[in-house]
Each structure stands twice: as structure tokens, then as C-alpha cells.
Design a protein around this motif. Structure first.
Motif, PDB file in Angstrom:
ATOM      1  N   ALA B  90       0.840  -1.199   0.000  1.00 27.06           N
ATOM      2  CA  ALA B  90       0.000   0.000   0.000  1.00 27.06           C
ATOM      3  C   ALA B  90       0.879   1.254   0.000  1.00 27.06           C
ATOM      4  CB  ALA B  90      -0.929  -0.013   1.217  1.00 27.06           C
ATOM      5  N   LEU B  91       1.999   1.169   0.691  1.00 23.88           N
ATOM      6  CA  LEU B  91       2.936   2.295   0.693  1.00 23.88           C
ATOM      7  C   LEU B  91       3.474   2.520  -0.723  1.00 23.88           C
ATOM      8  CD1 LEU B  91       4.610   4.394   2.305  1.00 23.88           C
ATOM      9  CD2 LEU B  91       6.341   2.611   2.627  1.00 23.88           C
ATOM     10  N   LEU B  92       3.872   1.423  -1.385  1.00 19.60           N
ATOM     11  CA  LEU B  92       4.355   1.521  -2.768  1.00 19.60           C
ATOM     12  C   LEU B  92       3.299   2.167  -3.656  1.00 19.60           C
ATOM     13  CD1 LEU B  92       5.982  -2.000  -3.386  1.00 19.60           C
ATOM     14  CD2 LEU B  92       7.137   0.166  -2.936  1.00 19.60           C
ATOM     15  N   ASN B  93       2.071   1.758  -3.433  1.00 26.39           N
ATOM     16  CA  ASN B  93       0.962   2.296  -4.206  1.00 26.39           C
ATOM     17  C   ASN B  93       0.812   3.796  -4.035  1.00 26.39           C
ATOM     18  OD1 ASN B  93      -1.197   1.664  -5.958  1.00 26.39           O
ATOM     19  ND2 ASN B  93      -1.455  -0.246  -4.790  1.00 26.39           N
ATOM     20  N   GLY B  94       0.930   4.225  -2.793  1.00 24.13           N
ATOM     21  CA  GLY B  94       0.862   5.661  -2.507  1.00 24.13           C
ATOM     22  C   GLY B  94       1.951   6.414  -3.236  1.00 24.13           C
ATOM     23  N   TRP B  95       3.146   5.863  -3.233  1.00 27.69           N
ATOM     24  CA  TRP B  95       4.247   6.494  -3.953  1.00 27.69           C
ATOM     25  C   TRP B  95       3.938   6.618  -5.443  1.00 27.69           C
ATOM     26  CZ3 TRP B  95       8.678   3.124  -1.384  1.00 27.69           C
ATOM     27  CH2 TRP B  95       8.889   3.583  -0.082  1.00 27.69           C
ATOM     28  N   ALA B  96       3.424   5.523  -5.990  1.00 30.20           N
ATOM     29  CA  ALA B  96       3.135   5.522  -7.429  1.00 30.20           C
ATOM     30  C   ALA B  96       2.050   6.543  -7.766  1.00 30.20           C
ATOM     31  CB  ALA B  96       2.720   4.121  -7.882  1.00 30.20           C
ATOM     32  N   GLU B  97       1.076   6.662  -6.869  1.00 32.93           N
ATOM     33  CA  GLU B  97      -0.008   7.619  -7.122  1.00 32.93           C
ATOM     34  C   GLU B  97       0.470   9.066  -7.097  1.00 32.93           C
ATOM     35  OE1 GLU B  97      -3.002   6.656  -4.305  1.00 32.93           O
ATOM     36  OE2 GLU B  97      -3.722   4.905  -5.430  1.00 32.93           O
ATOM     37  N   GLN B  98       1.519   9.300  -6.349  1.00 37.13           N
ATOM     38  CA  GLN B  98       2.057  10.659  -6.240  1.00 37.13           C
ATOM     39  C   GLN B  98       3.074  10.965  -7.336  1.00 37.13           C
ATOM     40  OE1 GLN B  98       3.340  12.730  -2.833  1.00 37.13           O
ATOM     41  NE2 GLN B  98       2.211  11.463  -1.388  1.00 37.13           N
ATOM     42  N   ARG B  99       3.171  10.131  -8.341  1.00 39.97           N
ATOM     43  CA  ARG B  99       4.282  10.230  -9.288  1.00 39.97           C
ATOM     44  C   ARG B  99       4.335  11.548 -10.052  1.00 39.97           C
ATOM     45  NH1 ARG B  99       0.441   6.901 -11.180  1.00 39.97           N
ATOM     46  NH2 ARG B  99      -0.326   7.100 -13.328  1.00 39.97           N
ATOM     47  N   GLU B 100       3.162  12.126 -10.342  1.00 45.07           N
ATOM     48  CA  GLU B 100       3.181  13.399 -11.084  1.00 45.07           C
ATOM     49  C   GLU B 100       3.786  14.514 -10.238  1.00 45.07           C
ATOM     50  OE1 GLU B 100       2.454  13.905 -14.156  1.00 45.07           O
ATOM     51  OE2 GLU B 100       1.354  12.116 -14.775  1.00 45.07           O
ATOM     52  N   LEU B 101       3.380  14.560  -8.970  1.00 45.06           N
ATOM     53  CA  LEU B 101       3.934  15.560  -8.062  1.00 45.06           C
ATOM     54  C   LEU B 101       5.433  15.349  -7.869  1.00 45.06           C
ATOM     55  CD1 LEU B 101       2.801  17.896  -6.221  1.00 45.06           C
ATOM     56  CD2 LEU B 101       2.905  16.257  -4.330  1.00 45.06           C
ATOM     57  N   THR B 102       5.817  14.083  -7.770  1.00 45.70           N
ATOM     58  CA  THR B 102       7.229  13.755  -7.591  1.00 45.70           C
ATOM     59  C   THR B 102       8.043  14.170  -8.812  1.00 45.70           C
ATOM     60  OG1 THR B 102       6.592  11.870  -6.220  1.00 45.70           O
ATOM     61  CG2 THR B 102       8.852  11.909  -7.044  1.00 45.70           C
ATOM     62  N   ALA B 103       7.485  13.953  -9.997  1.00 47.48           N
ATOM     63  CA  ALA B 103       8.200  14.334 -11.216  1.00 47.48           C
ATOM     64  C   ALA B 103       8.430  15.844 -11.257  1.00 47.48           C
ATOM     65  CB  ALA B 103       7.421  13.885 -12.450  1.00 47.48           C
ATOM     66  N   GLN B 104       7.476  16.579 -10.692  1.00 47.85           N
ATOM     67  CA  GLN B 104       7.636  18.033 -10.720  1.00 47.85           C
ATOM     68  C   GLN B 104       8.541  18.567  -9.615  1.00 47.85           C
ATOM     69  OE1 GLN B 104       4.444  20.928 -11.564  1.00 47.85           O
ATOM     70  NE2 GLN B 104       3.118  19.144 -11.821  1.00 47.85           N
ATOM     71  N   TYR B 105       8.400  17.995  -8.399  1.00 41.73           N
ATOM     72  CA  TYR B 105       9.098  18.603  -7.258  1.00 41.73           C
ATOM     73  C   TYR B 105       9.896  17.629  -6.406  1.00 41.73           C
ATOM     74  CZ  TYR B 105       5.595  22.091  -8.508  1.00 41.73           C
ATOM     75  OH  TYR B 105       4.800  22.982  -9.196  1.00 41.73           O
ATOM     76  N   GLY B 106       9.912  16.356  -6.736  1.00 37.26           N
ATOM     77  CA  GLY B 106      10.627  15.380  -5.924  1.00 37.26           C
ATOM     78  C   GLY B 106       9.849  14.980  -4.676  1.00 37.26           C
ATOM     79  N   CYS B 107      10.395  14.059  -3.923  1.00 40.08           N
ATOM     80  CA  CYS B 107       9.781  13.638  -2.651  1.00 40.08           C
ATOM     81  C   CYS B 107       9.927  14.761  -1.645  1.00 40.08           C
ATOM     82  CB  CYS B 107      10.469  12.376  -2.126  1.00 40.08           C
ATOM     83  SG  CYS B 107      10.141  12.047  -0.374  1.00 40.08           S
ATOM     84  N   PRO B 108       8.836  15.129  -0.955  1.00 43.02           N
ATOM     85  CA  PRO B 108       8.892  16.233   0.006  1.00 43.02           C
ATOM     86  C   PRO B 108       9.944  16.010   1.092  1.00 43.02           C
ATOM     87  CG  PRO B 108       6.624  15.533  -0.357  1.00 43.02           C
ATOM     88  CD  PRO B 108       7.495  14.534  -1.044  1.00 43.02           C
ATOM     89  N   THR B 109       9.950  14.813   1.652  1.00 43.27           N
ATOM     90  CA  THR B 109      10.915  14.532   2.720  1.00 43.27           C
ATOM     91  C   THR B 109      12.347  14.548   2.185  1.00 43.27           C
ATOM     92  OG1 THR B 109       9.218  13.007   3.545  1.00 43.27           O
ATOM     93  CG2 THR B 109      11.349  12.997   4.670  1.00 43.27           C
ATOM     94  N   GLY B 110      12.543  13.899   1.052  1.00 44.65           N
ATOM     95  CA  GLY B 110      13.886  13.770   0.502  1.00 44.65           C
ATOM     96  C   GLY B 110      14.508  15.081   0.057  1.00 44.65           C
ATOM     97  N   THR B 111      13.723  15.902  -0.647  1.00 41.70           N
ATOM     98  CA  THR B 111      14.303  17.158  -1.122  1.00 41.70           C
ATOM     99  C   THR B 111      14.586  18.097   0.058  1.00 41.70           C
ATOM    100  OG1 THR B 111      12.071  18.049  -1.543  1.00 41.70           O
ATOM    101  CG2 THR B 111      13.220  17.046  -3.383  1.00 41.70           C
ATOM    102  N   LEU B 112      13.710  18.065   1.072  1.00 40.19           N
ATOM    103  CA  LEU B 112      13.966  18.857   2.273  1.00 40.19           C
ATOM    104  C   LEU B 112      15.247  18.395   2.952  1.00 40.19           C
ATOM    105  CD1 LEU B 112      10.777  19.559   4.431  1.00 40.19           C
ATOM    106  CD2 LEU B 112      12.440  21.182   3.550  1.00 40.19           C
ATOM    107  N   ALA B 113      15.385  17.074   3.081  1.00 41.99           N
ATOM    108  CA  ALA B 113      16.570  16.527   3.737  1.00 41.99           C
ATOM    109  C   ALA B 113      17.829  16.930   2.982  1.00 41.99           C
ATOM    110  CB  ALA B 113      16.473  15.008   3.840  1.00 41.99           C
ATOM    111  N   SER B 114      17.786  16.788   1.670  1.00 45.50           N
ATOM    112  CA  SER B 114      18.952  17.114   0.851  1.00 45.50           C
ATOM    113  C   SER B 114      19.388  18.551   1.052  1.00 45.50           C
ATOM    114  CB  SER B 114      18.623  16.850  -0.616  1.00 45.50           C
ATOM    115  OG  SER B 114      19.722  17.171  -1.439  1.00 45.50           O
ATOM    116  N   GLU B 115      18.405  19.435   1.091  1.00 46.61           N
ATOM    117  CA  GLU B 115      18.740  20.850   1.219  1.00 46.61           C
ATOM    118  C   GLU B 115      19.183  21.199   2.644  1.00 46.61           C
ATOM    119  OE1 GLU B 115      16.772  25.046  -0.402  1.00 46.61           O
ATOM    120  OE2 GLU B 115      15.560  23.253  -0.266  1.00 46.61           O
ATOM    121  N   LEU B 116      18.491  20.681   3.636  1.00 45.14           N
ATOM    122  CA  LEU B 116      18.781  21.063   5.017  1.00 45.14           C
ATOM    123  C   LEU B 116      20.042  20.411   5.563  1.00 45.14           C
ATOM    124  CD1 LEU B 116      15.169  21.057   6.512  1.00 45.14           C
ATOM    125  CD2 LEU B 116      16.547  23.003   5.772  1.00 45.14           C
TER     126      LEU B 116
END
Lengths: 203, 203
Positions: B90-116
Motif C-alpha cells: 500500500a505504501l508503494l501504491n501511494g508512492w506511485a499515485e504521487q508520481r506526477e507531483l514527484t516528477a515536478q518537485y521530488g519527494c517532500p521529505t527527501g528534497t527537504l533533507a537534501s537541502e537542510l
DNA sequence: GTCTATATTGCGATAGAC
DNA sequence: GTCTATCGCAATATAGAC
């Protein structure tokens, strides 16, 4: 590269600036790095930077190019090795050896991509091209191993590296890289054992 | 959370600001986002922001907390499912469903972590804590599947997601996420098939 | 509590002396 | 070609009226 050195005369200040920029941008991030930071690292007076680069973005572009050439050099060295398995494992080894740097600042390519992808200028496409080079090289290795799903495997490999780089950096723990590199090595071994045309399971 | 609403009276402007910040910081990045951007998104006058948050960093911290609570909600929902395999898929599914947002801006947690992670302040530890929550949850699922190497598997899963998010964003191609999610699902199936105590191969 | 006006700072970029 | 001095601007933060 023929006219990337335009001014001549000066003892490679342009190259020194680009190299210094690549390093400082990696450690500090693009937005938090000032031209003064880069000029200091390259031992060049601040105002003089503008003789070589019209804008900060052009300097960032030069830094990306410099990083791209570093990666090209790595790939050329790897290509000396006899088999694709050897080459891929040598790549894993290089990643593991860089673990301390990664724990402090992340993967140079990945952190740049993450930051630049949020910008509308062409810089995001430049770093994408660098990432593409690595991806294409990995795909060639898997193809040479006879895998029909070489492209997918290449994305999986580079994604695994980018992801563990992020976690290694986030938790400041270099050993995470060591552990994942070991896992990926066993994965490549298992692909080789199974041989060509077995494109079903994850590994 | 008891006193996270301190001023009272106002119709939750503090919460509105934190929620708006979480979204804008994701789409624009921390450094390129101004207080004016966030204030506009929350429909609050710029200068008024300082009544609720003494500094920009405190507002970023509130945004991280808000994002953390969103993730906690997701995890709570997943825990309703009967088996660990179901929950992970179900987690994988959630990720896949968010794919358009991810393509535009990346994973919210990951991009924040990378920058901070490139900053010395405590913000980098806050986002690390959010990432740790997800990791611990994944580890619990693998442990419940009887895997002795649950911790390693959890890191491998989250790393795979963070990495493919980065590539999906870099190449602006949502399908990369779909493909990798499919691969990870087969991987989880293969773990379940092998059963407990088989901690050797990559998968 | 809410909002406007403004002080302050730091950086990208330019002008122009040498 | 090299470097100094400085302009202009954007963004954080504050003072203080309502």
C-alpha cells in the motif's frame, strides 16, 4: 572544449574558478554559496570573477561541466576493466570509498540535481545530462551481460546509489553506504549467475 | 501539540502558515522561498508572520513538523491493513499515485533533507527525525515478516524510493516511479515466498 | 492581535582606475 | 587583463500605528 578557454593569457583562472565552484557548490549548496565564497576558494578577487563569467548561473554551469568531465574520466578508467561485472563492482567500490564525503555532503551529482530541479533555468537540464551519462553507461554494462531489461536495471542501480547517498548524508553515517554497496554487489553477482534473458524477478 | 497553538483567538493562522510553508517549501525549495511567498499562500500579510514565528527558521521547523504529522497520518492508515506485505505494498501504491507531483518537485521529505543537510542549524536533525520515523515503520514490517535483516531491508526500500524520486524529478518522467514501484512489489513478494531467516541474497 | 512602513543587511552585478 | 569601490535590489526583521 576548444574555445572554453577564451581569454588565454591568464594562468587558467577560468579553470580554477570552475573547479573551485564545483567543490564549494557541493559542500555548501548552490543557493547558499556566494560568488565571494568561490572567489576565495579559487584565490581570485571577487570582482574579477565577472571577467570570466557574466553571471553566477554561468559559473554554476561551468562547475557542472567540470563535474561532468570528472565523471567522464571515472568512466573511462572503469572501461579498462575486462568484464561488465568487474566494471560495475569497481563503481560500487568507488562509491564505498567516498562514503565519508557522502556522509558530510551527499552525492555531488544528486544534491546538485535535487537543488537545480526546482529552477526554471537551463541549469536543471545540464545536471540531468550528467546524470544521463552515468545511467547510459550502466545500461551498457547490463546489456553486455545479456540482460534484456538493462535499462530498468540501470535505473534501479543508480536510484539505489542516490537513495543511500541521501540517507547516508541525512543520518551522517558512512557505514550505511558500505552495507548497501555490499548488498548491491551480491545483487550483481546473482544477475550474473542467472545469466541472460531472465528478466522476471527483482534480482 | 498541546501548546503549539499559543496565541489562541486568531482562527488558526499559525497552522495555516505552517501548512502553506510545507507546500511552498516543497515546490520552491527552502532557500528560494521568501516569507512573502509563504504569507501570500497562507493569505496572511507579510509583516504579521513575525507575530507567530520569530524567525524564518522557526517557520521552516513548523513546516517540517506539519509534514511529519501528515506522514504519521499515512502510517496510521496503513497500519489498519492486516499483513505487513499488504501494508508495504500500500505504501508503494501511494508512492506511485504521487508520481506526477514527484516528477515536478521530488519527494517532500527527501528534497527537504537534501537541502537542510548542508546547514549547521538544528533543522537538519528535525527532517532526519521524520525520515527515521518512516524507516522504523518499514523495519517493523519486515521484522513482522520474520526477517532477521529487517533493518537493512528497510534502508534498501526507503533508499530505492528516495533514489527513484530523485531520478523521476531529474528526468521529469513519472513513469520511472511506476516501473520501480512494480519492481519493488515483486521484490517484496519474493521475500515473502522465501520466508523467514533467509537473509542471504539481495532479494 | 493585526497590519504598514521602514530599517538593515548581504549579495549579484557594474564602473572604471590601473 | 586585473582589481577596487560601489550601486541597486531583494529579503529578513523591527517599530510602532491602529
Amino acid at each position: 572544449m576548444t574555445d572554453s578557454t577564451k581569454g588565454r593569457r591568464g594562468s587558467g583562472k577560468r579553470e580554477r574558478l570552475a573547479a573551485a565552484a564545483a567543490e564549494v557548490l557541493h559542500t555548501q549548496g548552490v543557493d547558499r554559496t556566494t560568488l565571494a565564497d568561490i572567489a576565495r576558494a579559487a584565490d581570485v578577487p571577487v570582482g574579477n570573477v565577472y571577467y570570466y563569467f557574466k553571471t553566477k548561473d554561468q559559473l554554476v554551469e561551468a562547475a557542472i561541466d567540470a563535474h561532468g568531465r570528472t565523471l567522464d574520466g571515472l568512466i573511462t578508467a572503469l572501461d579498462e576493466l575486462p568484464t561488465p561485472e568487474d566494471r560495475l563492482k569497481a563503481l560500487l567500490n568507488g562509491w564505498a570509498e567516498q562514503r565519508e564525503l557522502t556522509a558530510q555532503y551527499g552525492c555531488p551529482t544528486g544534491t546538485l540535481a535535487s537543488e537545480l530541479d526546482k529552477r526554471a533555468d537551463g541549469l536543471d537540464r545540464s545536471i540531468a545530462a550528467v546524470m544521463r551519462t552515468l545511467l547510459d553507461w550502466a545500461e551498457r554494462q547490463f546489456a553486455e551481460m545479456g540482460r534484456a531489461d538493462a535499462r530498468e536495471l540501470a535505473f534501479a542501480l543508480i536510484a539505489a546509489y542516490q537513495g543511500i547517498s541521501l540517507l547516508t548524508n541525512t543520518f551522517r553515517d558512512p557505514e550505511l553506504m558500505t552495507i548497501e554497496a555490499g548488498r548491491l554487489e551480491r545483487w550483481i553477482d546473482s544477475l550474473a549467475r542467472k545469466g541472460p534473458e531472465d528478466d522476471d524477478a527483482r534480482s
